[in-house]
Enzyme design. Structure first.
Site, short mmCIF file in Angstrom:
data_model
loop_
_atom_site.label_atom_id
_atom_site.label_comp_id
_atom_site.label_asym_id
_atom_site.label_seq_id
_atom_site.Cartn_x
_atom_site.Cartn_y
_atom_site.Cartn_z
N ASP A 29 24.29 -6.94 -15.31
CA ASP A 29 22.86 -7.22 -15.14
C ASP A 29 22.06 -7.25 -16.44
OD1 ASP A 29 23.00 -4.38 -15.38
OD2 ASP A 29 21.23 -4.09 -14.12
N ASN A 32 23.09 -10.11 -18.73
CA ASN A 32 22.52 -11.39 -18.26
C ASN A 32 21.06 -11.51 -18.70
OD1 ASN A 32 24.95 -11.42 -16.88
ND2 ASN A 32 24.04 -10.87 -14.90
N TRP A 101 36.65 -2.89 -11.05
CA TRP A 101 37.47 -1.90 -11.78
C TRP A 101 36.60 -1.47 -12.98
CZ3 TRP A 101 39.25 -6.38 -9.70
CH2 TRP A 101 40.34 -6.29 -8.81
N ARG A 102 35.74 -0.51 -12.75
CA ARG A 102 34.79 -0.15 -13.81
C ARG A 102 34.60 1.36 -13.94
NH1 ARG A 102 28.95 -2.19 -11.51
NH2 ARG A 102 28.41 -2.02 -13.70
N ARG A 167 22.05 -0.03 -6.69
CA ARG A 167 23.35 -0.36 -6.10
C ARG A 167 23.94 0.93 -5.55
NH1 ARG A 167 21.35 -4.44 -7.16
NH2 ARG A 167 22.11 -6.22 -8.35
N GLY A 227 11.99 -11.90 -3.75
CA GLY A 227 12.92 -12.99 -3.45
C GLY A 227 12.28 -14.36 -3.50
N ASP A 258 17.94 -10.90 -12.85
CA ASP A 258 18.23 -10.67 -14.28
C ASP A 258 17.61 -11.77 -15.15
OD1 ASP A 258 19.84 -8.75 -13.12
OD2 ASP A 258 21.69 -9.91 -13.37
P1 ADP Z 1 16.87 -9.50 -7.33
O1 ADP Z 1 18.03 -10.29 -7.92
O2 ADP Z 1 16.31 -8.49 -8.27
O3 ADP Z 1 17.09 -9.02 -5.93
P2 ADP Z 1 15.12 -11.47 -6.12
O4 ADP Z 1 16.08 -11.81 -5.04
O5 ADP Z 1 13.82 -10.91 -5.73
O6 ADP Z 1 15.72 -10.54 -7.27
O7 ADP Z 1 14.92 -12.80 -6.96
C1 ADP Z 1 14.49 -12.80 -8.30
C2 ADP Z 1 13.74 -14.05 -8.57
O8 ADP Z 1 14.56 -15.18 -8.29
C3 ADP Z 1 12.53 -14.22 -7.68
O9 ADP Z 1 11.41 -13.55 -8.22
C4 ADP Z 1 12.36 -15.73 -7.68
O10 ADP Z 1 11.67 -16.10 -8.86
C5 ADP Z 1 13.78 -16.23 -7.77
N1 ADP Z 1 14.31 -16.58 -6.44
C6 ADP Z 1 15.03 -15.81 -5.61
N2 ADP Z 1 15.36 -16.46 -4.48
C7 ADP Z 1 14.80 -17.70 -4.58
C8 ADP Z 1 14.78 -18.90 -3.77
N3 ADP Z 1 15.40 -18.95 -2.57
N4 ADP Z 1 14.14 -19.98 -4.24
C9 ADP Z 1 13.53 -19.96 -5.46
N5 ADP Z 1 13.52 -18.89 -6.26
C10 ADP Z 1 14.14 -17.77 -5.86
#
Ligand code: ADP
Length: 317
Positions: A29, A32, A101-102, A167, A227, A258
């Site tokens: 993470d 990246n 394996w970490r 995690r 998300g 990331d």
């Molecule tokens: P994490 O990997 O920390 O769980 P998220 O799933 O919240 O993070 O996603 C991180 C970023 O990725 C979001 O803030 C958004 O900018 C982008 N992202 C995630 N899913 C989508 C999607 N389906 N379409 C467009 N952008 C996305």
């Protein structure tokens, strides 16, 4: 030149390919995040702080860091340990699963390998970033050393940024994670959680509950990633809520958060306003999830970043 130090683990990633072969790459993470920050803001000095071994994989990993333009002067080497490995498997339905394996990886030895040179280098940085995974992999006695180290870094005037990246399987118990995260929230001026971190660990599903939870801490910039829905930021620039344009064909969400973090932190260091930093970071993350694996081809990444930066320049005219 702005200087950032990112502390965490990078592993060898193995991915099933055709004809019973495996594709290899390097990921983790914080690594990246470092790669994407440097790619988006080449003018910044981005240093990956970690521990590797003295083996061939460690050498390749060092070369990979150098190819990405990352500073490697804060990487230490353990004589007895090697980098961690994980295998990504995809079943017939396209569901991914990970085998690790970490447990005995070199990165877990980092606190035992801290030296004066490393401490003084980190104290000269503008920003220090770590994640819940960086903490989870440390033995309990090494976490004590980490908090002492972080306190020195903080006292030297370095800003601290943290992504909980919870995690469950890396922690002895949820309570263990909550205790460590409380210390991390208290030490950090920038916190970049995914809303899921709070749902899983604290039972908080709503943004307003996350914001209320974070209020007692002295967090200057709280960036909550939700998300494909939105990103929310509470900072000295007020509240910003930015809707995300959902990507229609998501291939692999590995590294979404990331890449977002790396580009966001780089943008903020480069004095972008919060709203623009979110927009740039979200465009990067939106690209990353349309490719398999954590690190996407640089040409594709540069195309998106350049287009978005140009759009900002046009808007400013
Ligand atoms: P994490 O990997 O920390 O769980 P998220 O799933 O919240 O993070 O996603 C991180 C970023 O990725 C979001 O803030 C958004 O900018 C982008 N992202 C995630 N899913 C989508 C999607 N389906 N379409 C467009 N952008 C996305």
């Amino acid at each position: 030149m702005q200087k950032v130090v990112l502390f965490g683990e990078c592993m060898l990633e193995l991915r099933q390919a055709q004809n019973n072969t495996m594709l290899r790459s390097f990921a983790g993470d914080v690594f990246n995040t470092a790669v994407y920050q440097k790619r988006a803001f080449a003018q910044q000095s981005v240093s990956f702080m970690s521990a590797l071994g003295n083996d061939v994989i460690s050498q390749e990993l060092m070369q990979n860091c150098q190819q990405e333009g990352l500073e490697t002067g804060l990487i230490r080497h353990s004589a007895l340990h090697n980098p961690g490995i994980y295998l990504v498997q995809t079943d017939a339905q396209g569901e991914r699963s990970f085998l690790y394996w970490r447990e005995n990886s070199a990165a877990r030895q980092m606190m035992k390998l801290l030296d004066e040179d490393l401490r003084s280098q980190v104290c000269k940085a503008d920003l220090f970033f770590f994640s819940g995974i960086s903490l989870a992999i440390l033995a309990p006695e090494d976490r004590v050393l980490f908090w002492q180290f972080l306190s020195e870094v903080q006292k030297a005037g370095v800003s601290i940024a943290f992504d909980p990246n919870y995690r469950a399987r890396l922690w002895a118990s949820p309570e263990d994670a909550r205790q460590q995260f409380a210390l991390a929230f208290a030490a950090s001026s920038i916190v970049l959680p995914g809303i899921e971190d709070f749902a899983t660990l604290y039972g908080l599903h709503k943004l307003e509950d996350v914001v209320a939870f974070c209020a007692p801490f002295n967090i200057k910039e709280l960036v909550v990633k939700n998300g494909s829905n939105s990103v929310f930021c509470l900072s000295e620039q007020g509240e910003v809520t930015q809707a995300i344009k959902p990507v229609t064909k998501v291939v692999d969400t590995t590294s979404a958060g990331d890449s977002f973090n790396g580009v966001y932190l780089g943008a903020r260091l480069a004095d972008y306003a919060v709203a623009q930093a979110i927009e740039l970071a979200a465009s990067a993350a939106g690209l990353v999830i349309q490719h398999p694996g954590a690190i996407v081809p640089n040409e594709n990444f540069q195309a998106v970043i350049t287009k978005q930066k140009l759009a900002f320049e046009q808007q400013a005219k």
